[in-house]
Scaffold this motif. Structure first.
Motif, PDB file in Angstrom:
ATOM      1  N   GLY A  34      12.280  70.431  37.183  1.00  0.00           N
ATOM      2  CA  GLY A  34      12.061  71.107  35.912  1.00  0.00           C
ATOM      3  C   GLY A  34      11.403  72.458  36.109  1.00  0.00           C
ATOM      4  N   GLN A  35      10.372  72.468  36.962  1.00  0.00           N
ATOM      5  CA  GLN A  35       9.669  73.729  37.230  1.00  0.00           C
ATOM      6  C   GLN A  35      10.618  74.753  37.842  1.00  0.00           C
ATOM      7  OE1 GLN A  35       6.704  74.692  36.355  1.00  0.00           O
ATOM      8  NE2 GLN A  35       6.291  72.747  35.344  1.00  0.00           N
ATOM      9  N   LYS A  38      12.954  76.158  35.324  1.00  0.00           N
ATOM     10  CA  LYS A  38      12.267  77.110  34.448  1.00  0.00           C
ATOM     11  C   LYS A  38      12.154  78.470  35.143  1.00  0.00           C
ATOM     12  CE  LYS A  38       8.187  76.746  31.541  1.00  0.00           C
ATOM     13  NZ  LYS A  38       7.026  75.865  31.358  1.00  0.00           N
ATOM     14  N   VAL A  41      15.545  80.176  35.276  1.00  0.00           N
ATOM     15  CA  VAL A  41      15.997  80.721  33.994  1.00  0.00           C
ATOM     16  C   VAL A  41      15.230  81.996  33.653  1.00  0.00           C
ATOM     17  CG1 VAL A  41      16.002  80.301  31.520  1.00  0.00           C
ATOM     18  CG2 VAL A  41      16.824  78.547  33.071  1.00  0.00           C
ATOM     19  N   LEU A  42      13.905  81.952  33.869  1.00  0.00           N
ATOM     20  CA  LEU A  42      13.118  83.147  33.556  1.00  0.00           C
ATOM     21  C   LEU A  42      13.499  84.299  34.487  1.00  0.00           C
ATOM     22  CD1 LEU A  42       9.601  81.720  32.711  1.00  0.00           C
ATOM     23  CD2 LEU A  42      11.285  82.731  31.194  1.00  0.00           C
ATOM     24  N   TYR A  79       8.440  80.602  26.849  1.00  0.00           N
ATOM     25  CA  TYR A  79       8.645  79.603  27.902  1.00  0.00           C
ATOM     26  C   TYR A  79       7.436  79.435  28.806  1.00  0.00           C
ATOM     27  CZ  TYR A  79      13.348  79.078  26.343  1.00  0.00           C
ATOM     28  OH  TYR A  79      14.431  78.794  25.561  1.00  0.00           O
ATOM     29  N   LEU A  80       6.494  80.374  28.776  1.00  0.00           N
ATOM     30  CA  LEU A  80       5.314  80.188  29.629  1.00  0.00           C
ATOM     31  C   LEU A  80       4.154  79.556  28.882  1.00  0.00           C
ATOM     32  CD1 LEU A  80       5.403  83.386  31.833  1.00  0.00           C
ATOM     33  CD2 LEU A  80       5.977  81.038  32.449  1.00  0.00           C
ATOM     34  N   LYS A  88      10.867  76.786  22.161  1.00  0.00           N
ATOM     35  CA  LYS A  88      11.563  76.761  23.448  1.00  0.00           C
ATOM     36  C   LYS A  88      13.022  76.332  23.275  1.00  0.00           C
ATOM     37  CE  LYS A  88       7.428  75.141  25.817  1.00  0.00           C
ATOM     38  NZ  LYS A  88       6.829  76.124  26.694  1.00  0.00           N
ATOM     39  N   TYR A  89      13.258  75.455  22.303  1.00  0.00           N
ATOM     40  CA  TYR A  89      14.622  74.963  22.101  1.00  0.00           C
ATOM     41  C   TYR A  89      15.419  75.841  21.155  1.00  0.00           C
ATOM     42  CZ  TYR A  89      13.261  70.757  24.529  1.00  0.00           C
ATOM     43  OH  TYR A  89      12.848  69.893  25.481  1.00  0.00           O
TER      44      TYR A  89
ATOM     45  N   THR B 202       7.938  64.717  30.027  1.00  0.00           N
ATOM     46  CA  THR B 202       7.772  65.925  29.238  1.00  0.00           C
ATOM     47  C   THR B 202       8.821  65.934  28.134  1.00  0.00           C
ATOM     48  OG1 THR B 202       9.291  67.122  30.636  1.00  0.00           O
ATOM     49  CG2 THR B 202       6.974  67.223  31.237  1.00  0.00           C
ATOM     50  N   ALA B 204      11.036  68.093  27.767  1.00  0.00           N
ATOM     51  CA  ALA B 204      12.331  68.450  28.364  1.00  0.00           C
ATOM     52  C   ALA B 204      12.987  67.220  28.980  1.00  0.00           C
ATOM     53  CB  ALA B 204      12.137  69.537  29.413  1.00  0.00           C
TER      54      ALA B 204
END
Lengths: 538, 301
Positions: A34-35, A38, A41-42, A79-80, A88-89, B202, B204
């Motif tokens: 997940g990290q 993220k 994407v960023l 997002y941060l 976020k969604y 989470t 997500a």
């Protein structure tokens, strides 16, 4: 996918949640994947922003740069930060929605209050430049240029640009905004430009096709001067016959002495006898466009007849599609073994699975009066698209043919979700088959189908393809060539905005806004009645 | 096929032949009759396309419902004399990418609308319903002007590229589809994702690992609807894609029959059939989800 499903979905549902281990809430949340996702994407967002900002920076477009920076900052913040989880969604879809739906809609609404149309496109300054440049006439001291006709983008469609080489050999690019030095072009000894970055040279054959446009084209070069073409390979700079004088805010014809005064309400230069120059500018006209289809009797009557047919078309399509679709669904909905049920289902759905734009064109051919299949099969000699009522019938038939399989699918799903016990109980209590259908099945069916019927209505209210690809709105009465018998508001609007008889964007935009209001009010009212919106309050 | 069931029953119950026929008709026979009528209505235009595509003469006037002669000349000519291959590729690229992106964006929005309570939620839901009532292509003048500027700064996203058109399509990603999905998300018991969160997942993870697999039917339906709509989208595509290389099948085929309907009818029919293949494939692949996905979200009213 399948494995994921049993792992993650099965356990929490099947077993009660396991008691958490002590300190569980302090444990790091989220997986490494997940990290990483993220960060990726960023990183991508940052890269796209850099790529997008560069040409804007090069062109000193500070507003654009600011917009890109703001959007990127927003994305990073959302997002941060640990808060703002819904954002976020929502942010990705909403950004697209704002950029490509809301902004164009707002622009359309603002256009609806202007006279934006052919001859009223730009600002007053642009109109003055155009007036002066297009009346340029050769004088004894005119500077001659070697001309290469070019375009931005496609050579047959793109905006025209004159690539000009002066007697000293310097090259320029001239468009309706003025003259700019041309860099990086390869100029051959005769002065013709062979190739220039950002422009497509128009070959002679296509220049011929656009000759009228080229003759009219003028590059303003200063007050009272401009460059026009003479032929496809030479141009000259000369003085204009029409000159603007800021003192009286008017344009004077040097030859005849006529004075055209600026009318800032209509956006045109008008002479005393009412004669106006073709080049005007865009002005706000307030509600005048809306007043037109209420006030002007001719527009009003054609508008009302189109609106009536439009409602009838959408309602008729929805009703017929519902009846036919439900009919097929009920026919196949039985507990008895029915041989070939699957085959029936697949075959009935075929029209929906065919590309619909092609099917409209196909039906148009089948209704062809001379060698169409419908006339041949039925032994008729009917000019289907030649008479108002047969054209309307034809459009409805086509649209029903395309729409009923979808309604069949929906109705089948809805029927299957109604518990059979209810109908059986009604039958035991003495209801006939028809009564049971009417009093038990249909009301239950409507609960799930009402929103879909409303959506079908709204879609068909604006079903552009159904009319444009079959009748193109025709047949047209001889006295009003703009409003056809099968025209929907949307095809009528389209013809006004992009039609051959001069674009009237302002008026078309006003119609768009009006269509928007009608459809919204009808949909919201009917959805409210069907109570489907209730759940959003929970 | 149906006749095989009837004799067995007859041997046990001993009824006269006409009585049996009437019974059969009341029970299932009428269903076959009705279906026959519907099938004729539903299928004869399709039969006509197939026949016209196979018709070696390739004109409308010589095409019949039942082919008199068959050949693949139209298909061969379509692939040789036009840029059909490119159009086909463009259409598939646009439709698949748009379907995938729309499903993702829409599902994300539907998830928060269904599971979170936040300021602006109601406004957002109503706003989505209202904004999509605006016929997008009537804003085409605005979109055209916008993309004239975009073409200058970023030619990759400008006219005659699939990507510019794709951006405009994605502007419609959040729409009535989001409502459809939200309705379906609402039918999934909140206990499922809540217990996952209690276990340390989470938001997500709850979304991607738990919710998405449970709402597959509605994802499939939205993907299908968007795919079909994109394949059939004609108007925006005709404004954006003028270059013969960049056209979609819809724009290309329209250009082919717009002026020369009679002569090009065979080519047009062949093109239609070729385009129907991916649509049918997606359809067959996803159709088992359709009835479920379209209605179960709405049933709980």
């Amino acid at each position: 996918m399948a494995a994921d499903r049993s792992d993650s979905a099965g356990a929490p549902g099947g077993a009660p949640a396991r008691p958490r281990l002590p300190g569980g809430s302090l444990a790091p949340r989220g997986s490494a994947t997940g990290q990483l996702a993220k960060i990726a994407v960023l990183g991508l967002a940052a890269a796209i922003a850099l790529w997008a900002v560069f040409p804007l920076y090069a062109a000193r477009q500070w507003t654009g740069v600011a917009a890109v920076v703001a959007v990127t900052a927003l994305i990073f913040y959302v997002y941060l930060s640990k808060r703002a989880v819904p954002a976020k969604y929502l942010v990705p879809g909403t950004l697209f929605l704002i950029a490509f739906q809301i902004i164009p809609v707002l622009y359309t609404i603002s256009t609806s209050m202007t006279n934006y149309s052919d001859g009223h496109r730009g600002t007053k300054e642009q109109a003055i430049d155009q007036i002066e440049a297009s009346s340029v006439e050769r004088t004894p001291d005119s500077t001659p240029y070697t001309l290469t006709v070019a375009a931005r983008g496609s050579s047959s469609e793109g905006e025209l640009v004159f690539l000009l080489t002066d007697p000293d050999g310097d090259a320029y690019a001239g468009d309706t905004d003025g003259l700019q030095p041309l860099t990086g072009a390869s100029v051959d000894p005769s002065g013709k430009v062979a190739d220039a970055p950002g422009y497509t040279v128009v070959p002679p054959s296509e220049a011929n096709a656009r000759s009228e446009e080229i003759t009219e084209f003028a590059v303003p070069t200063g007050s009272g001067t401009g460059i026009r073409s003479s032929g496809f390979s030479s141009a000259f700079e000369g003085r204009s016959r029409l000159a603007y004088d800021a003192g009286c805010d008017c344009v004077t014809d040097a030859e005849s002495g006529r004075v055209y005064t600026a009318d800032d309400e209509r956006g045109a230069f008008v002479a005393e006898d009412g004669d106006r120059l073709p080049q005007g500018w865009q002005v706000d006209v307030g509600m005048a466009n809306f007043a037109r289809f209420v006030g002007d009797p001719e527009t009003r009557s054609s508008f009302l007849s189109i609106l009536t047919w439009n409602v009838a078309f959408a309602a008729g399509t929805t009703a017929m599609v519902f009846v036919l679709g439900l009919g097929v669904a009920l026919t196949l909905h039985t507990r008895e073994p029915l041989a070939g049920r699957t085959a029936y289902r697949l075959l009935v759905v075929l029209p929906y699975a065919m590309p619909s734009f092609a099917m409209f064109l196909l039906w148009k051919s089948m209704f062809n009066a001379d060698f169409g299949l419908v006339n041949r099969l039925l032994g008729l000699d009917l000019d289907w698209f030649g008479h108002p009522w047969s054209a309307r019938a034809a459009v409805l038939i086509v649209n029903i043919w395309l729409g009923f399989p979808y309604m069949f699918l929906v109705a089948t799903g809805a029927l299957q979700s109604i518990p059979r016990e209810l109908v059986q109980a009604a039958r035991i209590d003495g209801a006939g088959a028809w009564q049971a259908l009417r009093r038990v099945t249909l009301p239950l069916l409507m609960v799930s189908m009402a929103p879909i019927l409303v959506a079908t209505f709204a879609f068909n209210f604006n079903n552009f393809n159904a009319v444009w690809l079959t009748t193109e709105g025709g047949p047209f009465p001889t006295d009003s060539p703009l409003a056809g018998a099968t025209d929907l508001l949307i095809t009528y609007t389209y013809r006004l905005a992009f039609g051959v008889s001069g674009a009237q964007y302002g008026y078309a935009a006003a119609l768009s806004v009006f269509i928007f209001l009608i459809v919204t009010v009808m949909s919201v009212v009917s959805l409210r009645r069907s109570a489907s919106l209730e759940e959003i309050h929970r | 096929m149906t006749a095989t069931a009837a004799p067995q029953r007859a041997s046990t119950r001993r009824r006269s032949a006409p009585r049996r026929a009437v019974l059969w008709f009341q029970r299932t026979g009428w269903r076959h009759l009705v279906m026959l009528v519907f099938l004729v209505f539903a299928l004869f235009p399709i039969l006509f396309v197939v026949s016209a595509a196979l018709n070696p003469l390739g004109t409308l006037s010589s095409s019949t419902l039942i082919p008199r002669a068959a050949g693949l000349q139209n298909f061969a000519e379509l692939l040789e004399s036009t840029r059909f291959g490119r159009w086909y590729g463009n259409t598939l690229l646009l439709a698949l990418t748009n379907a995938a992106a729309t499903v993702l964006l829409s599902a994300m929005a539907a998830y928060v609308f269904s599971r979170f309570r936040f300021r602006g939620r109601r406004l957002g839901l109503y706003g989505l319903l209202v904004i999509q009532m605006f016929p997008q292509f009537l804003a085409i003048v605005a979109i055209y002007l916008m993309f004239s500027t975009v073409s200058d700064y970023w030619p990759v996203l400008g006219f005659n590229t699939p990507w510019g058109l794709m951006l405009v399509y994605l502007g419609g990603a959040l729409s009535i589809n989001t409502w459809l999905m939200k309705g379906f998300f609402d039918t999934i018991p909140p206990a499922l994702d809540e217990s996952a969160k209690v276990d340390g997942a989470t938001h997500a993870q709850a979304f991607f690992r738990i919710m998405l697999p449970l709402v597959t039917p509605v994802l499939a339906v939205v993907a299908l609807l968007v795919f079909i709509a994109t394949v059939n989208e004609f108007l925006l595509a005709s404004v954006f894609l003028r270059d013969p290389e960049a056209k979609t099948v819809a724009v290309g085929l329209y250009g082919m029959v717009a002026d020369q309907r009679d002569a090009n009818f065979g080519l047009f029919s062949a093109g239609t059939l070729l385009l129907a293949i991916p649509v049918l494939a997606v359809f067959w692949f996803l159709q088992r989800y359709i009835a479920e996905g379209l209605t179960s979200g709405a049933v709980k009213g």
